[in-house]
Enzyme design. Structure first.
Site, short mmCIF file in Angstrom:
data_model
loop_
_atom_site.label_atom_id
_atom_site.label_comp_id
_atom_site.label_asym_id
_atom_site.label_seq_id
_atom_site.Cartn_x
_atom_site.Cartn_y
_atom_site.Cartn_z
N GLU A 156 57.51 -45.28 83.45
CA GLU A 156 58.62 -46.47 83.10
C GLU A 156 59.61 -45.53 82.10
O GLU A 156 59.44 -44.65 81.53
CB GLU A 156 57.88 -47.44 82.16
CG GLU A 156 58.77 -48.56 81.87
CD GLU A 156 59.61 -49.15 83.03
OE1 GLU A 156 60.64 -48.45 83.41
OE2 GLU A 156 59.26 -50.37 83.35
N ARG A 157 60.78 -46.07 82.33
CA ARG A 157 61.84 -45.85 81.29
C ARG A 157 61.33 -45.81 79.69
O ARG A 157 60.58 -46.78 79.39
CB ARG A 157 63.31 -46.61 81.41
CG ARG A 157 63.05 -48.05 81.11
CD ARG A 157 63.37 -48.32 79.80
NE ARG A 157 64.97 -48.43 79.49
CZ ARG A 157 65.65 -49.38 80.12
NH1 ARG A 157 65.22 -50.53 80.56
NH2 ARG A 157 67.17 -49.16 79.66
N ASN B 278 61.52 -49.68 86.15
CA ASN B 278 62.80 -48.93 86.03
C ASN B 278 62.93 -47.77 86.55
O ASN B 278 63.91 -47.41 87.09
CB ASN B 278 63.18 -49.13 84.31
CG ASN B 278 63.37 -50.35 84.07
OD1 ASN B 278 64.57 -50.90 84.32
ND2 ASN B 278 62.69 -50.96 83.21
N ASN C 93 52.84 -56.94 79.86
CA ASN C 93 53.83 -57.92 80.54
C ASN C 93 53.45 -59.40 80.21
O ASN C 93 54.12 -60.14 79.95
CB ASN C 93 53.63 -57.56 82.15
CG ASN C 93 54.15 -56.22 82.68
OD1 ASN C 93 53.53 -55.67 83.86
ND2 ASN C 93 55.17 -55.82 82.18
N HIS D 244 57.00 -47.92 88.22
CA HIS D 244 57.35 -48.78 87.39
C HIS D 244 58.63 -49.54 87.65
O HIS D 244 59.49 -48.94 88.20
CB HIS D 244 57.43 -48.23 86.08
CG HIS D 244 56.23 -47.46 85.33
ND1 HIS D 244 55.30 -47.99 84.77
CD2 HIS D 244 55.54 -46.46 86.01
CE1 HIS D 244 54.12 -47.41 84.83
NE2 HIS D 244 54.33 -46.18 85.40
N LYS E 197 59.66 -59.72 73.60
CA LYS E 197 61.05 -59.74 74.20
C LYS E 197 61.64 -60.95 73.59
O LYS E 197 63.16 -60.83 73.34
CB LYS E 197 61.05 -59.66 75.56
CG LYS E 197 60.45 -58.54 76.37
CD LYS E 197 60.55 -58.34 77.94
CE LYS E 197 59.97 -56.89 78.31
NZ LYS E 197 59.33 -56.69 79.38
N THR F 22 57.20 -52.45 77.10
CA THR F 22 56.07 -51.51 77.34
C THR F 22 56.64 -50.14 77.40
O THR F 22 56.02 -49.01 76.79
CB THR F 22 55.20 -51.81 78.48
OG1 THR F 22 55.29 -53.25 78.68
CG2 THR F 22 54.04 -51.12 78.54
N GLY F 23 57.42 -49.82 78.18
CA GLY F 23 57.92 -48.36 78.30
C GLY F 23 56.85 -47.18 78.50
O GLY F 23 56.00 -47.49 79.67
N HIS G 90 53.56 -51.38 89.80
CA HIS G 90 52.33 -51.84 89.27
C HIS G 90 52.08 -53.26 89.01
O HIS G 90 52.99 -54.05 88.88
CB HIS G 90 52.01 -51.07 87.90
CG HIS G 90 52.80 -51.60 86.76
ND1 HIS G 90 52.80 -52.79 86.12
CD2 HIS G 90 53.98 -51.08 86.39
CE1 HIS G 90 53.59 -53.04 85.15
NE2 HIS G 90 54.47 -51.83 85.29
N ARG H 128 48.51 -48.35 84.15
CA ARG H 128 48.98 -49.31 84.74
C ARG H 128 49.18 -49.08 86.47
O ARG H 128 49.04 -49.75 87.38
CB ARG H 128 49.81 -50.42 84.16
CG ARG H 128 51.14 -49.57 84.00
CD ARG H 128 51.90 -50.69 82.85
NE ARG H 128 53.25 -50.01 82.47
CZ ARG H 128 53.78 -49.51 81.60
NH1 ARG H 128 52.90 -48.50 81.11
NH2 ARG H 128 55.06 -49.02 81.39
#
Ligand SMILES: O=C(O)[C@@H](CO)OP(=O)(O)O
Length: 231
Positions: free
Chosen positions: A89-90, A186, A17, A184, A100, A23-24, A11, A62
């Site tokens: 996403e993971r 991951n 981001n 995503h 982060k 986010t996951g 995305h 997203r």
């Protein structure tokens, strides 16, 4: 003979981001930049004469919106879209929503890099009472509780992504359908690793950029032969 190609796209930039937050499974909007990135990806696909028979995405907006921007731009808004939690996403466990840089300050760069990019190290998990537990969200109400993650490594993400590829997407490729997957960072790392047999050490280095088409080429026997970013 023309190679069979599957297109994978992460995305565009999301609000989290931009804020540099884990986010996951949190369902966050695209930013203006993210929408523009989706449009640029579509123009690149258009320039290279891509069109699709099947499209797949996650149940997170997203990715859904990125896919829709792309389909609009290539004049395929009519294409049916399969949405699945398996391409989410993971799940980032207790890191979801945290900044982060602040997490790096607290735990150190090395530890955070292992949480973010290693194959089998799981970030700290949440409990089922946490408001971030997806079991509270109706979109996952069809899932058995033991399928709903509390925090995932790349390895456990792959365990739910790969069967979807093998059982749902790959049979369509074998019917020579042209496939677009928008997902995503991951969930796509898991798929790219599986298709291209990237080893568990090497996968640490793979970071998939937003809205940059990845082409995976398959031979006549539908075996992946190479992958690259579309330029
Ligand atoms: O926060 C996330 O869900 C992912 C993707 O944005 O982050 P990372 O790049 O750290 O895996």
């Amino acid at each position: 003979m023309i190679a069979k190609k599957v297109v994978l796209i992460r995305h565009g930039q999301s609000v989290w981001n931009e804020l540099n937050q884990f986010t996951g499974w949190h369902d966050v909007e695209l930013t203006r930049k993210g929408k523009d990135e989706a449009q640029s990806a579509a123009l690149l696909l258009k320039k290279n004469n891509f069109f699709f028979d099947c499209s797949y995405t996650s149940v997170l907006k997203r990715a859904i919106h990125t896919l829709q921007y792309i389909l609009d731009e290539i004049d395929q808004s009519w294409l049916s879209v399969q949405k699945t939690w398996r391409l989410n996403e993971r799940h980032y466990g207790a890191l979801e929503g945290l900044n982060k840089n602040q997490v790096i300050e607290k735990y150190g760069e090395k530890k955070v890099m292992l949480w973010r990019r290693s194959f089998n190290i799981t970030p700290p998990k949440i409990s089922m009472h946490d408001k971030r537990f997806p079991g509270h969200d109706r979109r996952y109400s069809h899932l058995k509780f033991d399928k709903i993650p509390l925090g995932e490594s790349l390895e456990t993400t792959a365990i739910r992504v790969i069967p979807y590829w093998d059982q749902v997407i790959y049979p369509e490729l074998k019917k020579n359908k042209k496939i677009l997957i928008v997902a995503h960072g991951n969930s796509l790392r898991a798929l790219v690793q599986y298709l291209n047999k990237i080893d568990n050490q090497k996968i640490l280095e793979l970071n998939i950029p937003t809205a940059t088409p990845i082409i995976v080429e398959f031979n006549e026997q539908y075996i992946p032969i190479k992958w690259y970013y579309l330029k």
